[in-house]
Design an enzyme around this catalytic site. Structure first.
Site, PDB file in Angstrom:
ATOM      1  CG  ASP A 146      -1.832  -1.227   1.236  1.00  0.00           C
ATOM      2  OD1 ASP A 146      -2.184  -1.717   0.153  1.00  0.00           O
ATOM      3  OD2 ASP A 146      -2.151  -1.708   2.338  1.00  0.00           O
ATOM      4  CE  LYS A 190       2.879  -2.451  -4.343  1.00  0.00           C
ATOM      5  NZ  LYS A 190       2.635  -2.138  -2.923  1.00  0.00           N
ATOM      6  CE  LYS A 242       1.322  10.248  -8.109  1.00  0.00           C
ATOM      7  NZ  LYS A 242       1.171  11.563  -7.550  1.00  0.00           N
ATOM      8  N   GLY A 296      -3.933  -4.319  -4.419  1.00  0.00           N
ATOM      9  CA  GLY A 296      -4.970  -3.342  -4.754  1.00  0.00           C
ATOM     10  C   GLY A 296      -4.268  -2.059  -5.136  1.00  0.00           C
ATOM     11  CG  HIS A 297      -1.173  -2.101  -7.357  1.00  0.00           C
ATOM     12  ND1 HIS A 297      -0.155  -2.650  -8.086  1.00  0.00           N
ATOM     13  CD2 HIS A 297      -1.002  -2.561  -6.087  1.00  0.00           C
ATOM     14  CE1 HIS A 297       0.584  -3.418  -7.294  1.00  0.00           C
ATOM     15  NE2 HIS A 297       0.081  -3.380  -6.084  1.00  0.00           N
ATOM     16  CB  THR A 311      -6.201 -10.329   0.910  1.00  0.00           C
ATOM     17  OG1 THR A 311      -5.543 -11.306   0.087  1.00  0.00           O
ATOM     18  CG2 THR A 311      -5.192  -9.239   1.267  1.00  0.00           C
ATOM     19  CD  GLN A 359       1.332  -8.848  -2.608  1.00  0.00           C
ATOM     20  OE1 GLN A 359       2.072  -9.496  -3.308  1.00  0.00           O
ATOM     21  NE2 GLN A 359       0.099  -8.561  -2.984  1.00  0.00           N
ATOM     22  CB  VAL A 387      -7.908  -5.799  -1.457  1.00  0.00           C
ATOM     23  CG1 VAL A 387      -8.473  -7.198  -1.646  1.00  0.00           C
ATOM     24  CG2 VAL A 387      -6.958  -5.466  -2.597  1.00  0.00           C
ATOM     25  CB  THR A 388      -9.822  -6.401   2.947  1.00  0.00           C
ATOM     26  OG1 THR A 388      -8.810  -5.540   3.487  1.00  0.00           O
ATOM     27  CG2 THR A 388      -9.168  -7.586   2.277  1.00  0.00           C
TER      28      THR A 388
HETATM   29  P1  IMO Z   1      -0.506  -4.144  -2.470  1.00  0.00           P
HETATM   30  O1  IMO Z   1       0.083  -4.684  -3.736  1.00  0.00           O
HETATM   31  C1  IMO Z   1      -1.002  -4.572   1.826  1.00  0.00           C
HETATM   32  C2  IMO Z   1      -0.967  -8.641   3.483  1.00  0.00           C
HETATM   33  C3  IMO Z   1      -2.256  -9.146   4.085  1.00  0.00           C
HETATM   34  C4  IMO Z   1      -1.721 -10.120   5.116  1.00  0.00           C
HETATM   35  C5  IMO Z   1      -0.515 -10.724   4.429  1.00  0.00           C
HETATM   36  C6  IMO Z   1      -0.793 -12.047   3.728  1.00  0.00           C
HETATM   37  O2  IMO Z   1      -1.803  -3.456  -2.639  1.00  0.00           O
HETATM   38  O3  IMO Z   1       0.491  -3.320  -1.728  1.00  0.00           O
HETATM   39  P2  IMO Z   1      -2.122 -12.786   1.558  1.00  0.00           P
HETATM   40  O4  IMO Z   1      -3.517 -12.484   1.092  1.00  0.00           O
HETATM   41  O5  IMO Z   1      -1.062 -12.355   0.611  1.00  0.00           O
HETATM   42  O6  IMO Z   1      -1.970 -14.214   1.980  1.00  0.00           O
HETATM   43  O7  IMO Z   1      -1.941 -11.924   2.909  1.00  0.00           O
HETATM   44  O8  IMO Z   1      -0.106  -9.767   3.466  1.00  0.00           O
HETATM   45  N1  IMO Z   1      -1.085  -8.150   2.088  1.00  0.00           N
HETATM   46  C7  IMO Z   1      -1.062  -6.851   1.731  1.00  0.00           C
HETATM   47  N2  IMO Z   1      -1.021  -5.726   2.483  1.00  0.00           N
HETATM   48  N3  IMO Z   1      -1.000  -4.447   0.490  1.00  0.00           N
HETATM   49  C8  IMO Z   1      -1.001  -5.558  -0.288  1.00  0.00           C
HETATM   50  O9  IMO Z   1      -0.836  -5.489  -1.613  1.00  0.00           O
HETATM   51  C9  IMO Z   1      -1.084  -6.826   0.331  1.00  0.00           C
HETATM   52  N4  IMO Z   1      -1.141  -8.095  -0.123  1.00  0.00           N
HETATM   53  C10 IMO Z   1      -1.123  -8.889   0.959  1.00  0.00           C
HETATM   54  O10 IMO Z   1      -2.993  -8.105   4.677  1.00  0.00           O
HETATM   55  O11 IMO Z   1      -1.255  -9.434   6.243  1.00  0.00           O
HETATM   56 MG    MG Z   2      -3.118  -3.006  -0.935  1.00  0.00          MG
END
Ligand code: IMO
Ligand code: MG
Length: 419
Positions: free
Chosen positions: A13, A16, A18, A40-41, A129, A221, A297-298
Protein backbone atom coordinates in the site's frame (compact mmCIF):
# COMPACT_ATOMS: atom_id res chain seq x y z
CA UNK A 1 17.51 -2.41 -23.01
CA UNK A 2 16.84 -2.79 -19.31
CA UNK A 3 14.14 -4.13 -17.06
CA UNK A 4 13.39 -1.40 -14.51
CA UNK A 5 11.59 -2.49 -11.40
CA UNK A 6 9.12 -0.72 -9.11
CA UNK A 7 8.88 -2.16 -5.61
CA UNK A 8 7.03 -1.43 -2.40
CA UNK A 9 9.57 -1.14 0.43
CA UNK A 10 7.22 -1.39 3.40
CA UNK A 11 4.17 -3.57 4.14
CA UNK A 12 2.34 -2.86 0.88
CA UNK A 13 0.00 0.00 0.00
CA UNK A 14 2.86 2.41 -0.69
CA UNK A 15 1.26 3.81 -3.84
CA UNK A 16 2.78 1.54 -6.48
CA UNK A 17 -0.24 1.89 -8.78
CA UNK A 18 0.06 5.64 -9.04
CA UNK A 19 3.79 5.57 -9.71
CA UNK A 20 3.62 2.80 -12.30
CA UNK A 21 0.86 4.72 -14.04
CA UNK A 22 3.05 7.86 -14.02
CA UNK A 23 6.19 6.03 -15.20
CA UNK A 24 4.32 3.86 -17.71
CA UNK A 25 4.34 6.76 -20.16
CA UNK A 26 8.04 5.91 -20.76
CA UNK A 27 7.65 2.14 -21.11
CA UNK A 28 5.98 0.26 -23.95
CA UNK A 29 5.63 -2.78 -21.69
CA UNK A 30 4.58 -3.06 -18.04
CA UNK A 31 4.74 -6.44 -16.30
CA UNK A 32 3.50 -7.87 -13.02
CA UNK A 33 5.82 -10.60 -11.71
CA UNK A 34 4.39 -11.89 -8.42
CA UNK A 35 1.39 -11.81 -6.15
CA UNK A 36 -2.16 -11.83 -7.36
CA UNK A 37 -5.49 -10.26 -6.48
CA UNK A 38 -4.28 -9.65 -2.91
CA UNK A 39 -2.85 -6.46 -4.47
CA UNK A 40 -4.97 -3.34 -4.75
CA UNK A 41 -3.24 -0.73 -6.87
CA UNK A 42 -5.13 2.56 -7.01
CA UNK A 43 -4.96 4.95 -9.96
CA UNK A 44 -6.47 8.43 -10.20
CA UNK A 45 -6.46 10.53 -13.34
CA UNK A 46 -8.79 12.87 -15.21
CA UNK A 47 -11.29 12.67 -12.35
CA UNK A 48 -11.53 8.87 -12.56
CA UNK A 49 -10.39 6.24 -10.04
CA UNK A 50 -9.60 2.56 -10.51
CA UNK A 51 -8.32 -0.19 -8.24
CA UNK A 52 -6.30 -2.82 -10.12
CA UNK A 53 -5.83 -6.29 -8.67
CA UNK A 54 -4.12 -8.49 -11.26
CA UNK A 55 -3.86 -6.17 -14.23
CA UNK A 56 -0.63 -4.16 -14.48
CA UNK A 57 -0.99 -0.42 -13.91
CA UNK A 58 0.05 0.43 -17.48
CA UNK A 59 -3.37 -0.59 -18.77
CA UNK A 60 -4.59 2.98 -19.29
CA UNK A 61 -1.58 3.96 -21.38
CA UNK A 62 -2.23 3.71 -25.11
CA UNK A 63 0.14 1.32 -26.91
CA UNK A 64 1.46 -0.21 -23.69
CA UNK A 65 1.41 -4.01 -23.47
CA UNK A 66 0.64 -5.27 -19.97
CA UNK A 67 2.18 -8.62 -19.13
CA UNK A 68 0.98 -10.90 -16.35
CA UNK A 69 4.14 -12.89 -15.64
CA UNK A 70 4.66 -16.50 -14.63
CA UNK A 71 5.32 -15.53 -11.01
CA UNK A 72 1.77 -14.24 -10.66
CA UNK A 73 -1.17 -16.27 -9.38
CA UNK A 74 -4.27 -15.47 -11.41
CA UNK A 75 -7.88 -15.84 -10.36
CA UNK A 76 -9.90 -16.03 -13.61
CA UNK A 77 -13.07 -14.84 -11.84
CA UNK A 78 -11.51 -11.67 -10.39
CA UNK A 79 -9.53 -11.10 -13.59
CA UNK A 80 -12.67 -11.21 -15.73
CA UNK A 81 -14.55 -8.78 -13.47
CA UNK A 82 -11.59 -6.43 -13.44
CA UNK A 83 -11.21 -6.56 -17.23
CA UNK A 84 -14.91 -6.06 -17.93
CA UNK A 85 -14.97 -3.09 -15.61
CA UNK A 86 -12.16 -1.43 -17.55
CA UNK A 87 -13.47 -2.56 -20.94
CA UNK A 88 -16.70 -0.74 -20.12
CA UNK A 89 -14.75 2.54 -20.14
CA UNK A 90 -13.61 1.89 -23.71
CA UNK A 91 -10.14 0.48 -23.01
CA UNK A 92 -9.35 -2.45 -25.37
CA UNK A 93 -8.05 -4.76 -22.63
CA UNK A 94 -7.70 -7.83 -24.84
CA UNK A 95 -5.30 -5.94 -27.09
CA UNK A 96 -3.27 -4.59 -24.17
CA UNK A 97 -2.86 -7.66 -21.94
CA UNK A 98 -0.72 -10.77 -22.42
CA UNK A 99 -0.73 -13.57 -19.85
CA UNK A 100 2.08 -16.04 -19.17
CA UNK A 101 1.08 -19.65 -19.72
CA UNK A 102 3.17 -20.49 -16.67
CA UNK A 103 1.21 -18.29 -14.24
CA UNK A 104 -0.67 -20.44 -11.74
CA UNK A 105 -4.45 -20.46 -11.50
CA UNK A 106 -6.35 -19.65 -8.33
CA UNK A 107 -9.32 -22.02 -8.07
CA UNK A 108 -12.43 -21.21 -6.01
CA UNK A 109 -11.32 -23.98 -3.63
CA UNK A 110 -7.97 -22.22 -3.08
CA UNK A 111 -9.92 -19.33 -1.63
CA UNK A 112 -11.87 -21.72 0.61
CA UNK A 113 -8.59 -23.25 1.80
CA UNK A 114 -7.26 -19.77 2.58
CA UNK A 115 -10.33 -19.14 4.76
CA UNK A 116 -10.06 -22.59 6.37
CA UNK A 117 -6.37 -22.08 7.21
CA UNK A 118 -7.03 -18.70 8.74
CA UNK A 119 -10.00 -19.99 10.75
CA UNK A 120 -7.85 -22.88 12.05
CA UNK A 121 -5.15 -20.47 13.23
CA UNK A 122 -7.57 -18.51 15.35
CA UNK A 123 -5.78 -15.68 17.14
CA UNK A 124 -2.50 -16.44 15.37
CA UNK A 125 -3.98 -15.84 11.93
CA UNK A 126 -1.99 -14.01 9.25
CA UNK A 127 -4.79 -11.61 8.40
CA UNK A 128 -4.70 -12.81 4.80
CA UNK A 129 -6.75 -11.04 2.16
CA UNK A 130 -8.44 -14.45 1.65
CA UNK A 131 -7.89 -14.37 -2.10
CA UNK A 132 -6.36 -17.85 -2.16
CA UNK A 133 -2.78 -16.64 -2.54
CA UNK A 134 -1.07 -18.90 0.04
CA UNK A 135 -2.83 -22.14 -1.01
CA UNK A 136 -2.15 -21.48 -4.72
CA UNK A 137 1.58 -20.92 -4.17
CA UNK A 138 1.56 -23.98 -1.89
CA UNK A 139 0.19 -26.09 -4.75
CA UNK A 140 2.75 -24.56 -7.11
CA UNK A 141 5.67 -25.50 -4.89
CA UNK A 142 4.27 -28.95 -4.04
CA UNK A 143 3.85 -29.51 -7.80
CA UNK A 144 0.10 -29.91 -7.82
CA UNK A 145 -0.89 -26.58 -9.34
CA UNK A 146 -2.74 -25.77 -12.55
CA UNK A 147 -1.31 -23.16 -14.87
CA UNK A 148 -2.87 -20.72 -17.30
CA UNK A 149 -1.50 -22.74 -20.24
CA UNK A 150 -3.40 -25.78 -18.99
CA UNK A 151 -6.71 -24.17 -19.95
CA UNK A 152 -5.77 -24.91 -23.58
CA UNK A 153 -5.50 -28.67 -22.91
CA UNK A 154 -8.39 -30.92 -23.90
CA UNK A 155 -8.40 -32.54 -20.46
CA UNK A 156 -8.40 -29.29 -18.47
CA UNK A 157 -11.76 -30.09 -16.87
CA UNK A 158 -10.43 -33.43 -15.66
CA UNK A 159 -7.26 -31.89 -14.21
CA UNK A 160 -9.36 -29.28 -12.50
CA UNK A 161 -11.54 -32.05 -11.03
CA UNK A 162 -8.49 -33.85 -9.64
CA UNK A 163 -7.10 -30.77 -7.91
CA UNK A 164 -10.51 -29.77 -6.62
CA UNK A 165 -10.96 -33.28 -5.16
CA UNK A 166 -7.68 -32.89 -3.25
CA UNK A 167 -8.89 -29.57 -1.89
CA UNK A 168 -12.27 -30.98 -0.91
CA UNK A 169 -10.55 -33.78 1.04
CA UNK A 170 -8.46 -31.23 2.94
CA UNK A 171 -11.43 -28.97 3.60
CA UNK A 172 -13.40 -31.88 5.00
CA UNK A 173 -10.46 -33.01 7.17
CA UNK A 174 -10.34 -29.46 8.49
CA UNK A 175 -14.10 -29.67 9.10
CA UNK A 176 -14.53 -26.40 7.25
CA UNK A 177 -18.14 -25.82 6.40
CA UNK A 178 -18.44 -24.63 2.79
CA UNK A 179 -19.82 -25.38 -0.65
CA UNK A 180 -16.92 -26.20 -3.00
CA UNK A 181 -19.21 -26.16 -6.05
CA UNK A 182 -20.63 -22.70 -5.46
CA UNK A 183 -18.40 -20.81 -7.90
CA UNK A 184 -17.55 -23.58 -10.33
CA UNK A 185 -19.81 -22.43 -13.20
CA UNK A 186 -18.51 -18.87 -12.82
CA UNK A 187 -14.94 -20.19 -12.82
CA UNK A 188 -15.37 -22.09 -16.09
CA UNK A 189 -17.09 -19.11 -17.72
CA UNK A 190 -14.15 -16.96 -16.62
CA UNK A 191 -11.71 -19.53 -18.01
CA UNK A 192 -13.50 -19.26 -21.38
CA UNK A 193 -13.06 -15.50 -21.15
CA UNK A 194 -9.37 -15.91 -20.32
CA UNK A 195 -8.90 -18.06 -23.45
CA UNK A 196 -9.65 -14.96 -25.55
CA UNK A 197 -6.44 -13.32 -24.34
CA UNK A 198 -2.95 -13.62 -25.74
CA UNK A 199 -1.38 -16.45 -23.75
CA UNK A 200 2.39 -16.17 -24.04
CA UNK A 201 5.68 -17.85 -23.28
CA UNK A 202 6.54 -14.93 -21.03
CA UNK A 203 10.29 -15.58 -20.78
CA UNK A 204 10.74 -15.60 -24.58
CA UNK A 205 8.42 -12.65 -25.05
CA UNK A 206 10.07 -10.46 -22.41
CA UNK A 207 13.65 -11.24 -23.44
CA UNK A 208 12.93 -10.59 -27.10
CA UNK A 209 11.18 -7.30 -26.38
CA UNK A 210 14.08 -6.24 -24.13
CA UNK A 211 16.35 -6.31 -27.19
CA UNK A 212 14.95 -2.94 -28.23
CA UNK A 213 12.43 -1.81 -25.62
CA UNK A 214 12.65 -0.95 -21.92
CA UNK A 215 10.23 -2.82 -19.67
CA UNK A 216 8.83 -1.73 -16.33
CA UNK A 217 8.21 -4.49 -13.78
CA UNK A 218 5.51 -3.69 -11.22
CA UNK A 219 5.89 -5.32 -7.82
CA UNK A 220 2.98 -6.06 -5.53
CA UNK A 221 2.89 -6.07 -1.73
CA UNK A 222 6.09 -4.85 -0.06
CA UNK A 223 9.54 -5.94 1.07
CA UNK A 224 8.45 -6.52 4.65
CA UNK A 225 5.83 -8.99 3.37
CA UNK A 226 8.42 -10.96 1.39
CA UNK A 227 8.31 -14.72 1.96
CA UNK A 228 12.04 -14.82 2.85
CA UNK A 229 12.84 -11.36 4.20
CA UNK A 230 9.55 -10.19 5.65
CA UNK A 231 8.32 -10.67 9.19
CA UNK A 232 7.75 -14.40 8.74
CA UNK A 233 5.22 -16.00 9.14
CA UNK A 234 3.22 -12.77 8.84
CA UNK A 235 4.04 -12.36 5.17
CA UNK A 236 2.62 -13.12 1.76
CA UNK A 237 3.68 -16.20 -0.19
CA UNK A 238 5.86 -14.70 -2.93
CA UNK A 239 9.19 -12.92 -3.44
CA UNK A 240 8.36 -9.24 -3.33
CA UNK A 241 12.00 -8.12 -3.56
CA UNK A 242 13.81 -7.21 -6.78
CA UNK A 243 15.03 -10.76 -7.33
CA UNK A 244 11.38 -11.80 -7.66
CA UNK A 245 11.20 -9.85 -10.92
CA UNK A 246 13.87 -12.13 -12.46
CA UNK A 247 12.13 -15.34 -11.41
CA UNK A 248 8.64 -14.03 -12.08
CA UNK A 249 9.36 -12.95 -15.66
CA UNK A 250 12.26 -15.16 -16.74
CA UNK A 251 14.83 -12.39 -16.96
CA UNK A 252 18.50 -12.55 -15.95
CA UNK A 253 19.71 -10.31 -13.07
CA UNK A 254 22.15 -8.58 -15.45
CA UNK A 255 19.20 -7.10 -17.34
CA UNK A 256 17.88 -5.17 -14.34
CA UNK A 257 18.31 -1.39 -14.67
CA UNK A 258 16.75 1.07 -12.23
CA UNK A 259 15.24 -0.31 -9.07
CA UNK A 260 12.61 2.17 -7.93
CA UNK A 261 11.74 1.73 -4.27
CA UNK A 262 8.51 3.29 -3.06
CA UNK A 263 7.78 4.24 0.51
CA UNK A 264 5.27 6.34 2.35
CA UNK A 265 6.44 9.11 4.67
CA UNK A 266 4.92 7.04 7.47
CA UNK A 267 4.14 3.33 7.81
CA UNK A 268 1.00 1.27 7.53
CA UNK A 269 0.24 -2.39 7.81
CA UNK A 270 -2.92 -4.43 7.26
CA UNK A 271 -3.29 -7.85 8.78
CA UNK A 272 -1.34 -9.27 11.71
CA UNK A 273 2.36 -9.24 12.54
CA UNK A 274 5.05 -7.09 14.10
CA UNK A 275 5.09 -3.36 13.44
CA UNK A 276 7.67 -1.65 15.67
CA UNK A 277 6.59 1.96 15.09
CA UNK A 278 2.85 1.36 15.31
CA UNK A 279 0.91 4.14 17.04
CA UNK A 280 -2.09 3.33 19.18
CA UNK A 281 -2.89 6.93 20.09
CA UNK A 282 -4.58 9.88 18.42
CA UNK A 283 -1.52 10.50 16.23
CA UNK A 284 -2.06 7.08 14.65
CA UNK A 285 -5.75 7.87 14.30
CA UNK A 286 -4.91 11.18 12.65
CA UNK A 287 -2.57 9.48 10.16
CA UNK A 288 -5.28 6.96 9.25
CA UNK A 289 -7.81 9.72 8.74
CA UNK A 290 -5.66 12.13 6.74
CA UNK A 291 -4.03 9.35 4.73
CA UNK A 292 -7.37 7.60 4.20
CA UNK A 293 -5.69 4.39 5.30
CA UNK A 294 -8.33 1.79 4.61
CA UNK A 295 -7.61 -1.31 2.50
CA UNK A 296 -8.31 -0.99 -1.23
CA UNK A 297 -9.05 -4.74 -1.39
CA UNK A 298 -10.65 -5.57 1.93
CA UNK A 299 -11.71 -2.15 3.29
CA UNK A 300 -9.95 -2.99 6.58
CA UNK A 301 -8.59 0.00 8.56
CA UNK A 302 -4.80 -0.02 8.22
CA UNK A 303 -2.55 0.07 11.27
CA UNK A 304 -0.53 3.31 11.19
CA UNK A 305 2.77 4.47 12.64
CA UNK A 306 5.87 6.59 12.13
CA UNK A 307 8.35 5.97 9.34
CA UNK A 308 10.73 3.11 10.13
CA UNK A 309 14.12 3.84 8.54
CA UNK A 310 15.69 0.66 9.97
CA UNK A 311 13.22 -1.50 8.05
CA UNK A 312 13.43 0.79 5.02
CA UNK A 313 17.22 0.58 4.84
CA UNK A 314 16.96 -3.20 5.08
CA UNK A 315 14.55 -3.21 2.11
CA UNK A 316 16.87 -0.92 0.13
CA UNK A 317 19.71 -3.37 0.76
CA UNK A 318 17.80 -6.54 -0.18
CA UNK A 319 16.65 -5.11 -3.50
CA UNK A 320 19.56 -2.85 -4.42
CA UNK A 321 17.28 0.15 -4.74
CA UNK A 322 18.77 2.85 -6.99
CA UNK A 323 15.99 5.47 -6.87
CA UNK A 324 13.66 6.22 -3.99
CA UNK A 325 10.13 7.49 -4.42
CA UNK A 326 8.45 9.10 -1.44
CA UNK A 327 4.68 9.09 -1.21
CA UNK A 328 2.17 10.96 0.90
CA UNK A 329 4.47 13.37 2.73
CA UNK A 330 1.64 15.89 2.25
CA UNK A 331 -0.30 13.82 4.81
CA UNK A 332 2.18 15.08 7.44
CA UNK A 333 1.57 18.77 6.62
CA UNK A 334 -0.31 19.50 9.84
CA UNK A 335 1.88 17.56 12.30
CA UNK A 336 3.88 19.91 14.59
CA UNK A 337 6.49 17.18 15.21
CA UNK A 338 7.42 14.42 12.79
CA UNK A 339 9.27 11.35 14.00
CA UNK A 340 11.34 8.79 12.14
CA UNK A 341 12.70 5.63 13.69
CA UNK A 342 16.48 5.54 13.20
CA UNK A 343 17.40 2.53 15.35
CA UNK A 344 15.82 -0.22 17.44
CA UNK A 345 16.41 -1.18 21.02
CA UNK A 346 16.19 -4.97 21.22
CA UNK A 347 16.40 -6.33 24.75
CA UNK A 348 18.00 -3.07 25.81
CA UNK A 349 20.69 -3.19 23.05
CA UNK A 350 20.61 -0.51 20.37
CA UNK A 351 20.87 -1.82 16.80
CA UNK A 352 20.28 -0.63 13.27
CA UNK A 353 19.50 -4.16 12.03
CA UNK A 354 16.16 -5.92 11.69
CA UNK A 355 16.43 -8.82 14.18
CA UNK A 356 15.68 -12.44 13.23
CA UNK A 357 12.99 -12.64 15.85
CA UNK A 358 10.75 -9.79 14.82
CA UNK A 359 8.59 -10.58 17.81
CA UNK A 360 11.40 -9.74 20.19
CA UNK A 361 10.54 -6.61 22.11
CA UNK A 362 11.61 -3.94 19.67
CA UNK A 363 11.59 -0.44 21.04
CA UNK A 364 11.91 2.19 18.31
CA UNK A 365 14.42 5.00 18.84
CA UNK A 366 13.23 8.17 17.12
CA UNK A 367 14.78 11.24 15.57
CA UNK A 368 12.38 14.17 15.67
CA UNK A 369 11.81 16.87 13.09
CA UNK A 370 9.93 20.11 13.42
CA UNK A 371 6.93 19.95 11.08
CA UNK A 372 6.90 22.20 7.99
CA UNK A 373 3.38 23.31 8.79
CA UNK A 374 2.55 24.20 5.17
CA UNK A 375 0.32 22.79 2.47
CA UNK A 376 2.49 20.72 0.12
CA UNK A 377 -0.31 19.47 -2.10
CA UNK A 378 -0.06 22.38 -4.53
CA UNK A 379 3.74 22.22 -4.93
CA UNK A 380 4.83 21.19 -8.41
CA UNK A 381 8.53 21.97 -8.27
CA UNK A 382 11.43 21.54 -5.89
CA UNK A 383 11.80 25.29 -5.30
CA UNK A 384 8.27 25.55 -3.90
CA UNK A 385 9.04 23.04 -1.12
CA UNK A 386 9.55 24.55 2.36
CA UNK A 387 13.03 24.44 3.83
CA UNK A 388 12.03 22.27 6.80
CA UNK A 389 10.74 19.70 4.35
CA UNK A 390 13.90 19.81 2.24
CA UNK A 391 16.00 19.24 5.37
CA UNK A 392 13.85 16.24 6.23
CA UNK A 393 14.37 14.79 2.73
CA UNK A 394 18.13 15.38 2.91
CA UNK A 395 18.27 13.54 6.23
CA UNK A 396 16.55 10.51 4.75
CA UNK A 397 18.74 10.43 1.66
CA UNK A 398 21.78 10.56 3.89
CA UNK A 399 20.53 7.76 6.16
CA UNK A 400 19.47 5.50 3.29
CA UNK A 401 22.34 6.31 0.95
CA UNK A 402 20.02 6.53 -2.07
CA UNK A 403 18.56 9.66 -3.70
CA UNK A 404 14.85 10.42 -3.49
CA UNK A 405 14.04 10.96 -7.16
CA UNK A 406 10.28 11.37 -7.08
CA UNK A 407 8.07 13.03 -4.47
CA UNK A 408 4.35 12.39 -4.70
CA UNK A 409 2.09 14.95 -3.05
CA UNK A 410 -1.37 13.62 -3.80
CA UNK A 411 -3.12 10.73 -5.52
CA UNK A 412 -3.44 12.39 -8.92
CA UNK A 413 -1.01 11.71 -11.77
CA UNK A 414 -0.06 15.40 -11.83
CA UNK A 415 0.72 15.75 -8.12
CA UNK A 416 4.26 14.49 -8.69
CA UNK A 417 7.66 16.21 -8.46
CA UNK A 418 10.49 14.65 -10.47
CA UNK A 419 13.90 15.54 -9.06
P1 IMO B 1 -0.51 -4.14 -2.47
O1 IMO B 1 0.08 -4.68 -3.74
C1 IMO B 1 -1.00 -4.57 1.83
C2 IMO B 1 -0.97 -8.64 3.48
C3 IMO B 1 -2.26 -9.15 4.09
C4 IMO B 1 -1.72 -10.12 5.12
C5 IMO B 1 -0.51 -10.72 4.43
C6 IMO B 1 -0.79 -12.05 3.73
O2 IMO B 1 -1.80 -3.46 -2.64
O3 IMO B 1 0.49 -3.32 -1.73
P2 IMO B 1 -2.12 -12.79 1.56
O4 IMO B 1 -3.52 -12.48 1.09
O5 IMO B 1 -1.06 -12.35 0.61
O6 IMO B 1 -1.97 -14.21 1.98
O7 IMO B 1 -1.94 -11.92 2.91
O8 IMO B 1 -0.11 -9.77 3.47
N1 IMO B 1 -1.08 -8.15 2.09
C7 IMO B 1 -1.06 -6.85 1.73
N2 IMO B 1 -1.02 -5.73 2.48
N3 IMO B 1 -1.00 -4.45 0.49
C8 IMO B 1 -1.00 -5.56 -0.29
O9 IMO B 1 -0.84 -5.49 -1.61
C9 IMO B 1 -1.08 -6.83 0.33
N4 IMO B 1 -1.14 -8.09 -0.12
C10 IMO B 1 -1.12 -8.89 0.96
O10 IMO B 1 -2.99 -8.10 4.68
O11 IMO B 1 -1.25 -9.43 6.24
MG1 MG C 1 -3.12 -3.01 -0.93
Amino acid sequence: MKLDVVLGLQWGDEGKGKIVDVLAGNYPIVARFQGGPNAGHSLHFEGKSFVLRSIPSGIFRKDAINVIGNGVVLDPITFRKECENIEATGVPVKERIAVSKKAHLILPTHRLLDAANEAAMGKGKIGSTLKGIGPTYTDKVSRNGLRVGDILASDFQERYGKLKARHVRTLSQMQFDCNPDAEEAEFFAAVDYLRQFRLIDCEYFVNKELDDKPILAEGAQGSMLDIDYGSYPFVTSSSTACAGACIGLGVAPSRIGHVYGIFKAYCTRVGSGPFPTELFDETGEKLRKIGNEFGAVTGRPRRCGWLDLVALKYAVMISGVTDLIMMKSDCLDSFPVIKVCTSYKVNGQETSQVPFDTYASIEPVYTEFKGWNADLTGCRSESELPEAFRNYIAFMEDYLGVPIKIISLGPDRDATIMR
